[in-house]
Design an enzyme around this catalytic site. Sequence first.
Site, PDB file in Angstrom:
ATOM      1  N   LYS A 167     -26.009  40.834   0.171  1.00 52.17           N
ATOM      2  CA  LYS A 167     -25.042  41.275   1.170  1.00 52.17           C
ATOM      3  C   LYS A 167     -25.034  40.821   2.216  1.00 52.17           C
ATOM      4  O   LYS A 167     -26.532  40.453   3.194  1.00 52.17           O
ATOM      5  CB  LYS A 167     -25.079  42.565   1.572  1.00 52.17           C
ATOM      6  CG  LYS A 167     -23.352  42.874   2.842  1.00 52.17           C
ATOM      7  CD  LYS A 167     -22.832  43.980   3.059  1.00 52.17           C
ATOM      8  CE  LYS A 167     -23.832  44.039   4.449  1.00 52.17           C
ATOM      9  NZ  LYS A 167     -23.728  43.039   5.356  1.00 52.17           N
ATOM     10  N   THR A 186     -33.767  49.617  13.852  1.00 53.24           N
ATOM     11  CA  THR A 186     -34.088  50.586  13.456  1.00 53.24           C
ATOM     12  C   THR A 186     -33.201  52.216  13.193  1.00 53.24           C
ATOM     13  O   THR A 186     -33.157  52.556  11.872  1.00 53.24           O
ATOM     14  CB  THR A 186     -34.754  51.555  14.045  1.00 53.24           C
ATOM     15  OG1 THR A 186     -35.710  50.055  14.567  1.00 53.24           O
ATOM     16  CG2 THR A 186     -35.375  52.286  13.970  1.00 53.24           C
ATOM     17  N   GLY A 210     -32.130  51.738   9.513  1.00 49.65           N
ATOM     18  CA  GLY A 210     -33.135  51.681   8.341  1.00 49.65           C
ATOM     19  C   GLY A 210     -33.536  52.990   8.712  1.00 49.65           C
ATOM     20  O   GLY A 210     -33.977  53.226   7.366  1.00 49.65           O
ATOM     21  N   GLU A 268     -37.516  45.731   7.754  1.00 52.07           N
ATOM     22  CA  GLU A 268     -38.412  45.631   8.324  1.00 52.07           C
ATOM     23  C   GLU A 268     -37.273  45.596   9.643  1.00 52.07           C
ATOM     24  O   GLU A 268     -35.559  45.435   8.937  1.00 52.07           O
ATOM     25  CB  GLU A 268     -38.076  43.848   8.052  1.00 52.07           C
ATOM     26  CG  GLU A 268     -39.337  42.963   8.055  1.00 52.07           C
ATOM     27  CD  GLU A 268     -38.502  42.337   9.842  1.00 52.07           C
ATOM     28  OE1 GLU A 268     -38.783  42.810  10.825  1.00 52.07           O
ATOM     29  OE2 GLU A 268     -37.857  41.091   9.742  1.00 52.07           O
ATOM     30  N   CYS A 317     -36.614  39.501  16.140  1.00 50.23           N
ATOM     31  CA  CYS A 317     -36.800  41.091  16.073  1.00 50.23           C
ATOM     32  C   CYS A 317     -38.110  41.319  16.623  1.00 50.23           C
ATOM     33  O   CYS A 317     -38.582  42.220  16.945  1.00 50.23           O
ATOM     34  CB  CYS A 317     -36.746  41.228  14.451  1.00 50.23           C
ATOM     35  SG  CYS A 317     -37.983  40.399  13.264  1.00 50.23           S
ATOM     36  N   GLU A 327     -34.651  47.873  22.387  1.00 54.45           N
ATOM     37  CA  GLU A 327     -34.749  46.404  22.015  1.00 54.45           C
ATOM     38  C   GLU A 327     -33.098  46.089  22.369  1.00 54.45           C
ATOM     39  O   GLU A 327     -32.061  46.628  21.804  1.00 54.45           O
ATOM     40  CB  GLU A 327     -34.721  46.906  20.317  1.00 54.45           C
ATOM     41  CG  GLU A 327     -33.917  45.038  19.976  1.00 54.45           C
ATOM     42  CD  GLU A 327     -34.544  45.334  18.730  1.00 54.45           C
ATOM     43  OE1 GLU A 327     -34.335  45.378  18.086  1.00 54.45           O
ATOM     44  OE2 GLU A 327     -35.562  43.681  17.907  1.00 54.45           O
TER      45      GLU A 327
HETATM   46  P1  NAI Z   1     -27.820  46.411  11.724  1.00 61.42           P
HETATM   47  O1  NAI Z   1     -28.001  47.071  11.499  1.00 61.42           O
HETATM   48  O2  NAI Z   1     -25.891  47.019  11.850  1.00 61.42           O
HETATM   49  O3  NAI Z   1     -27.611  44.973  10.591  1.00 61.42           O
HETATM   50  C1  NAI Z   1     -27.488  44.100  10.397  1.00 61.42           C
HETATM   51  C2  NAI Z   1     -27.093  44.735   7.896  1.00 61.42           C
HETATM   52  O4  NAI Z   1     -27.250  45.971   7.722  1.00 61.42           O
HETATM   53  C3  NAI Z   1     -26.009  44.013   8.586  1.00 61.42           C
HETATM   54  O5  NAI Z   1     -25.769  42.968   6.961  1.00 61.42           O
HETATM   55  C4  NAI Z   1     -24.596  45.285   8.052  1.00 61.42           C
HETATM   56  O6  NAI Z   1     -23.739  44.755   7.389  1.00 61.42           O
HETATM   57  C5  NAI Z   1     -25.896  45.953   6.714  1.00 61.42           C
HETATM   58  N1  NAI Z   1     -25.555  47.808   7.234  1.00 61.42           N
HETATM   59  C6  NAI Z   1     -25.209  48.501   8.258  1.00 61.42           C
HETATM   60  N2  NAI Z   1     -24.776  49.350   8.210  1.00 61.42           N
HETATM   61  C7  NAI Z   1     -25.457  49.524   7.125  1.00 61.42           C
HETATM   62  C8  NAI Z   1     -25.426  51.011   6.122  1.00 61.42           C
HETATM   63  N3  NAI Z   1     -25.176  52.162   6.410  1.00 61.42           N
HETATM   64  N4  NAI Z   1     -26.096  50.690   4.916  1.00 61.42           N
HETATM   65  C9  NAI Z   1     -26.271  49.463   4.522  1.00 61.42           C
HETATM   66  N5  NAI Z   1     -26.569  48.203   5.312  1.00 61.42           N
HETATM   67  C10 NAI Z   1     -25.979  48.772   6.375  1.00 61.42           C
HETATM   68  O7  NAI Z   1     -27.744  45.571  13.004  1.00 61.42           O
HETATM   69  P2  NAI Z   1     -26.089  45.396  14.416  1.00 61.42           P
HETATM   70  O8  NAI Z   1     -25.313  46.073  14.230  1.00 61.42           O
HETATM   71  O9  NAI Z   1     -25.923  44.375  13.695  1.00 61.42           O
HETATM   72  O10 NAI Z   1     -26.778  44.894  15.359  1.00 61.42           O
HETATM   73  C11 NAI Z   1     -27.426  45.906  16.114  1.00 61.42           C
HETATM   74  C12 NAI Z   1     -28.592  45.635  16.892  1.00 61.42           C
HETATM   75  O11 NAI Z   1     -29.610  46.138  15.865  1.00 61.42           O
HETATM   76  C13 NAI Z   1     -28.971  45.133  16.904  1.00 61.42           C
HETATM   77  O12 NAI Z   1     -28.724  44.381  18.724  1.00 61.42           O
HETATM   78  C14 NAI Z   1     -30.439  44.122  18.113  1.00 61.42           C
HETATM   79  O13 NAI Z   1     -30.999  45.196  18.322  1.00 61.42           O
HETATM   80  C15 NAI Z   1     -30.709  45.170  15.826  1.00 61.42           C
HETATM   81  N6  NAI Z   1     -31.036  43.785  14.654  1.00 61.42           N
HETATM   82  C16 NAI Z   1     -32.311  44.146  14.157  1.00 61.42           C
HETATM   83  C17 NAI Z   1     -32.484  43.114  14.039  1.00 61.42           C
HETATM   84  C18 NAI Z   1     -33.778  43.101  13.589  1.00 61.42           C
HETATM   85  O14 NAI Z   1     -34.406  41.503  12.721  1.00 61.42           O
HETATM   86  N7  NAI Z   1     -34.489  43.475  13.872  1.00 61.42           N
HETATM   87  C19 NAI Z   1     -31.022  42.500  13.050  1.00 61.42           C
HETATM   88  C20 NAI Z   1     -30.317  42.424  13.358  1.00 61.42           C
HETATM   89  C21 NAI Z   1     -29.913  43.634  14.298  1.00 61.42           C
END
Ligand code: NAI
Length: 794
Positions: free
Chosen positions: A183, A237, A240, A257, A291, A388
Site C-alpha cells: 500500500k 513512530t 509504527g 523503519e 527520516c 520530528e
Molecule cells: P503515517 O505514519 O501516518 O503514514 C505512513 C503510511 O502508513 C501511509 O501509507 C499511511 O496510509 C499508513 N498508515 C497510517 N495509519 C496506519 C495504520 N494504523 N496501520 C497501517 N498503516 C497506516 O505518516 P503521515 O501521517 O503521513 O506523516 C506524519 C508524520 O510521520 C510526519 O510528519 C513525519 O514526522 C512522520 N513520517 C515519518 C516517515 C519516515 O520515513 N520516518 C515517513 C512519513 C511520515
Amino acid sequence: MSYGPAPEGDAIVRAWLAGHSNRFGHYIGGAFTHPVADQSFEVHDPSTGALLAHVAQGSAQDVDAAVAAARAALPAWQALDDHARARWMYAIARGIQKHARHFAVLESIDNGKPIRETRDIDIPLVARHFSYHAGWAQLLSAEFPGQHAYGVVGQVIPWNFPLLMLAWKVAPALAAGNTVVLKPAEFTPLTALRFAELMQEIGLPPGVFNLVTGDGRTGAAIVDHPDVDKIAFTGSTEVGRAIRVATAGSGKGLSLELGGKSPFVVFEDADLDSVVEGVVDAIWFNQGQVCCAGSRLLVQEGVADQLIAKLRDRMERLRIGSPLDKTVDMGAIVAPVQLARIKQLCAQGVEEGATCWQPSWATPAEGSFHPPTLFTNVAPSATIAQVEIFGPVLVSMTFRTPEEAVALANNTPFGLAASVWSENINLALDIAPKLKSGVVWINSTNLFDAGAGFGGYRESGFGREGGREGLGEYLKPVRSHEPAPSPVDAGAEPVVHAASDNAADTALTTSTLPAMDRTPKLFIGGKQARSDSGYSRRVLGAHGRVVGEVGDGNRKDVRNAVEAAHAGAGWSKLSGHQRSQILFYIAENLSARELEFAARLSAMTGASHLDATREVEASISRLFTYGAWADKHDGAVHDVPLRGVALAMHEPIGVVGVACPDPYPLLGLVSLIAPLLATGNRVVVVPSERYPLSATDFYSVLETSDVPAGVVNIVTGPRDALAKVLAEHDDVDALWYVGSRAGATAVEKASAANLKRTWTEWDGREWLDPRVGEGREFLRRAVQVKNIWIPYGE
Ligand code: NAI
C-alpha cells in the site's frame, strides 16, 4: 547572474494520466480493478494544488482479494530456481531504467520534490535496488541455505520517497521468494500505480506483486489480515507503535523503519564550507521530509557564529519553486496538512523562546511551499529540538567538548542516523561509535546504497533495509517439519527471453546454406585485430568437417593484448555496481543469441542440441552469478587486538592471463573470466585451442555490452605456447591455466622468474555444476586483500 526557469517537459506524463481518464483502480492478481467513483480519493499536485487523479480507496474486501492473489501466486514463485527469479528482478530493473524519466516526472508532480532529485537520486536508486537484488536472487540458495521466504508480505510505505520506498520493500521481498501486497501512501500513489503497470507490461506472474491504494484504514486492514506472514512498514513512530501492538502475538514477522531527529555534529576543526553544503543536503534535500534528515545542528562553540553566518548566506541563495524546474533546490511540501504541521511546530519554537530565521525572499504564492528555516537559541528540551518536524527546519545548538557533543547528540528517543564533521579523523572515529544511531556518516550525509544496510536504533525502529542484512529480513529458517519447495520448470520466464527466438531460428535455417566467409579475428583493446603471424588455424567440427578458421596468435599478439589490458585500468576503478550492470548486460546479450551459440557448440563439439543449450544457459546463469557478486564480494571488518578495527579491502589483482580448457568451450571461458571481471581485473584470454569459435563469437557479445576497451582481450592460437608467453610476461599480474599437466608445469616454471600468482588445473571440472564451477573459491583467487587499520573508540 541569475537563473531563468528551465522546466522539464511533462506532456508525456500528463498524457499518461489522461489516458487513464485520471482514474486508477487497484492492481490485484495481474489486473487493474475498475475504479468506483464513490470509493476513491483525490490526489493533488502539491506545487499547485491542482487535481491529478482519483485513486481507489481500498476496502477490507480489496485487501482480501490482494492477499488471496499473493497466496495463490506463492508456490510457483517460491519454487522458481534462483536464476529464473533473478531474471525477473533484472527485468524489473531494466523496465525502470527504460522509463526512468517518466517515473521521475510523475514523482515530482505527485510529491512536489525537485526533478533534479527524482531524476538523479530517487529513480536511479530504485533501479539499483532491483538490480542489486537480482543478484541476491541469483545467489539465494548458495548464500542462505536452510532459509526460506516468509510467504505473503504486507508492506506499507510513506510519501517522502514514494517509489524508492517501494523499491526498498519490494526488491528484497521478491528476491527472497515472497509475494507482496503493498500500500503506497495516500498522498503519493501514482508512481506505484505506474510501477504496477510496468509489472503487467513485463509479464511478472500475476499475484506476485499486488497494489492496494488507500489511506491508513487500508494499511490497518493489511496489517490485521490473518493470511499475511510478515509486515514491513516505514512511516511515523506513532503508527509504527500501533502496528507493533496490532501484530503482537500473531506470529507475523515485522520490520519497522520509523522517524528520526538526527544530529549533525560540527567540530571546530571542520571545513566549514563543506559543512554548509552538507547542511543543505542534510535538511533541505527533499524539503527536509527525510527520516534521517540532519535536523539538529550541533556546533562547537568557537565556530558557531561563523557557521551560522555562512549558513544564512547560503540559505539566502537557495532557490525554491516549481518541482519541474531543473534549477530549483527545493520544491513543495507534500500536502497542505503537512505544511500546516510544520508551520505549527515553527510557531511553537518561537513561543518557546528560540530565534527563527528565514531568507528574505518570498515563497511562491500558490501551492504548499515552506522556506528553509533556521532556529538558533534552542534549548535541548524544546519541542522543536525533540520532535520530528519532517520539514525544511533546522534547529541549532552549541557544545563545548566532545563529551558534551555526544550527550547532546544522543539526547533523543530516536537513533536513525548521525553525521560527524571534523578534519581530525581520530576525533571523528572516536565519536562515531559513541553515537546511538544505525548509520553514522563522517564528513558526509544522506548517503544511501542498496548494498549498505539502513535502519535505526531505539524509537527509530528495528530491522534493516539494504545489504545482506536487509535481505535477511525477508527470510526465515526452514523448520525440520516443513517440506522444502521442489524446483519447478521455470515455465514463467521473463518476456525478455522471447526476443531470442527469431534470431535463433534464422541462425538455424541459414546454417544449411553455404557459409558466408566470416573470419573471426583476435580481439584486442576493444577492436577486432588480425593476428601478427598472418596465419589462420582451421577449426574442425565433430565429424572432421572444417567449421571455421581463427587467427593463429603469437608472442607479439600477446604483448599487444597485455598492453591493451593495462590501458583498460579504468575498469578496476568502476564501482561494483557498474561492473555488475555490465555483467548482467553481457548475459542479456548472450541470452538474445542463445540458440545461435548452442548451434555453434553442436557444430564444433558434436554435443546434442540439448547439451549445447544447457551449456549456453549455464553460461548465462554464471554471468548472472558474477553480476550478482560484483557488488557483494565485500571485504571485512576485523576485530583486531587494538582499540579499533582493521578494514580488509578486496583489491583486484590487475591484468590476469587466462588459458581455457577444451571441454565446455563457452562455459569454461565464462566461468574463468566472469569472476575476474566482477572483481575488477582485466583479462587476456587464450580460449579453447580445439573449439575456439565460441570465444570469437563471444567478442561480438562483448562489443554490444558496454564492456570498455581492453577489459577482455582474446588471443586464439596454440594454448600452451601462448600461456607460457603470458607466464613469462612481467606485466601480467596473475595467470589462471586450465589445460594439460604438461602445460601447467611449464606455466608454473615460467612464472617463477617474476613470482606471479598462478592457479593451474588439469583434471577438468564439471563446469555445469555450480557447486564446483562458480563461487567463493573463484572470487577469493581473483582478489588480493589489503588491511587498513583504524584505531578508534575507547
Ligand atoms: P503515517 O505514519 O501516518 O503514514 C505512513 C503510511 O502508513 C501511509 O501509507 C499511511 O496510509 C499508513 N498508515 C497510517 N495509519 C496506519 C495504520 N494504523 N496501520 C497501517 N498503516 C497506516 O505518516 P503521515 O501521517 O503521513 O506523516 C506524519 C508524520 O510521520 C510526519 O510528519 C513525519 O514526522 C512522520 N513520517 C515519518 C516517515 C519516515 O520515513 N520516518 C515517513 C512519513 C511520515
